[in-house]
Design an enzyme around this catalytic site. Sequence first.
Site, mmCIF file in Angstrom:
data_model
loop_
_atom_site.group_PDB
_atom_site.id
_atom_site.type_symbol
_atom_site.label_atom_id
_atom_site.label_comp_id
_atom_site.label_asym_id
_atom_site.label_seq_id
_atom_site.Cartn_x
_atom_site.Cartn_y
_atom_site.Cartn_z
ATOM 1 N N ILE A 105 -0.492 0.636 14.396
ATOM 2 C CA ILE A 105 -1.692 1.307 13.871
ATOM 3 C C ILE A 105 -2.748 1.483 14.950
ATOM 4 C CG2 ILE A 105 -1.332 0.530 11.489
ATOM 5 C CD1 ILE A 105 -3.343 -1.728 11.978
ATOM 6 N N ASP A 106 -2.328 1.399 16.211
ATOM 7 C CA ASP A 106 -3.293 1.342 17.318
ATOM 8 C C ASP A 106 -3.590 2.684 17.975
ATOM 9 O OD1 ASP A 106 -0.980 1.724 19.047
ATOM 10 O OD2 ASP A 106 -0.608 -0.427 18.828
ATOM 11 N N HIS A 121 2.330 3.219 9.057
ATOM 12 C CA HIS A 121 1.321 2.302 8.528
ATOM 13 C C HIS A 121 -0.106 2.792 8.774
ATOM 14 C CE1 HIS A 121 4.526 -1.117 8.749
ATOM 15 N NE2 HIS A 121 4.674 -0.357 7.692
ATOM 16 N N CYS A 132 -14.266 8.304 -2.332
ATOM 17 C CA CYS A 132 -14.228 9.770 -2.392
ATOM 18 C C CYS A 132 -13.391 10.393 -1.264
ATOM 19 C CB CYS A 132 -15.638 10.350 -2.374
ATOM 20 S SG CYS A 132 -16.470 10.252 -0.780
ATOM 21 N N CYS A 150 -20.133 4.711 2.610
ATOM 22 C CA CYS A 150 -20.019 6.166 2.665
ATOM 23 C C CYS A 150 -21.401 6.820 2.562
ATOM 24 C CB CYS A 150 -19.138 6.623 1.506
ATOM 25 S SG CYS A 150 -18.979 8.402 1.325
ATOM 26 N N CYS A 153 -21.240 8.945 -1.051
ATOM 27 C CA CYS A 153 -21.207 8.337 -2.384
ATOM 28 C C CYS A 153 -21.547 6.853 -2.396
ATOM 29 C CB CYS A 153 -19.840 8.568 -3.034
ATOM 30 S SG CYS A 153 -18.552 7.448 -2.450
ATOM 31 N N THR A 191 11.233 -3.690 17.771
ATOM 32 C CA THR A 191 11.290 -4.164 16.388
ATOM 33 C C THR A 191 12.602 -4.910 16.179
ATOM 34 O OG1 THR A 191 11.504 -3.526 14.061
ATOM 35 C CG2 THR A 191 12.110 -1.866 15.691
ATOM 36 N N ASN A 214 15.136 -4.236 22.521
ATOM 37 C CA ASN A 214 14.347 -5.314 21.922
ATOM 38 C C ASN A 214 14.631 -6.605 22.663
ATOM 39 O OD1 ASN A 214 12.456 -5.892 19.770
ATOM 40 N ND2 ASN A 214 14.030 -7.221 18.900
HETATM 41 ZN ZN ZN Z 1 -17.535 8.293 -0.578
#
Ligand code: ZN
Length: 239
Positions: A105-106, A121, A132, A150, A153, A191, A214
């Site tokens: 996720i980097d 991911h 929202c 946010c 909202c 992995t 690996n």
């Molecule tokens: Zn929002």
Amino acid sequence: MSDAIEKLKIMVSESENIVFFGGAGVSTESGIADFRSTDGLYNQKYDYPPETILSRSFFKRNPEAFYKFYRDKLVIRGAEPNMAHIRLAQLEAEGKVKAVITQNIDGLHQAAGSKNVLELHGSTSRCNCSVCGTPHPVSLLNEGTAVPRCSACGGVLQPDVVLYEDQLDSDVLAAAVHYIRHADMLIIGGTSLVVYPAAGLIRYYRGNKLVLINRTATPQDNDAALVIRENIGEVFRQI
Ligand code: ZN
């Protein structure tokens, strides 16, 4: 150069539709902790286990503690792509690599220049509102001590990542299956292939050039055309 890496280099030169599937090991050489390794996040001491803090229900219940942990541990500060990221981006530009599928996720594949990155991911480099959906600058997640809100909202902002208890994005998953199914070469790196969805996705590959890179053995080693037990950045530096 070892015989195995020489063989990998030849296989890459003979392939035109390469797909790379990568796990946490791809980023550990950029200094990013592997959640599941012995010195990774899972073995650190917090009031709650990391897999609890990084769950959807915890995020909703206790965003203060979520963001304390997130800012301490998940925000990437100063990490740079390593040779695996860089070489994959070059191979994409040469037309050989068609997709990079990652569990990380980097955002380091994009930082290296890869265009077609399927993030199973999600990514900590994007931010949106959990109520929202309005996108916001990611700096709001990474800085300060308050729970980010946010501007439209007032809802709690979130990183665009798949938390525990969330489903994977079905469009991303379908695209991953498509690319693996049509690949003439599938390189899997960093992995151990025991965690969903990696173990399931590999079954869609129909070619005869499966390469596993690996540090440790994986359940699929016997099915691979080539197994390389070396650091992935070092392997890609040589091909
Ligand atoms: Zn929002």
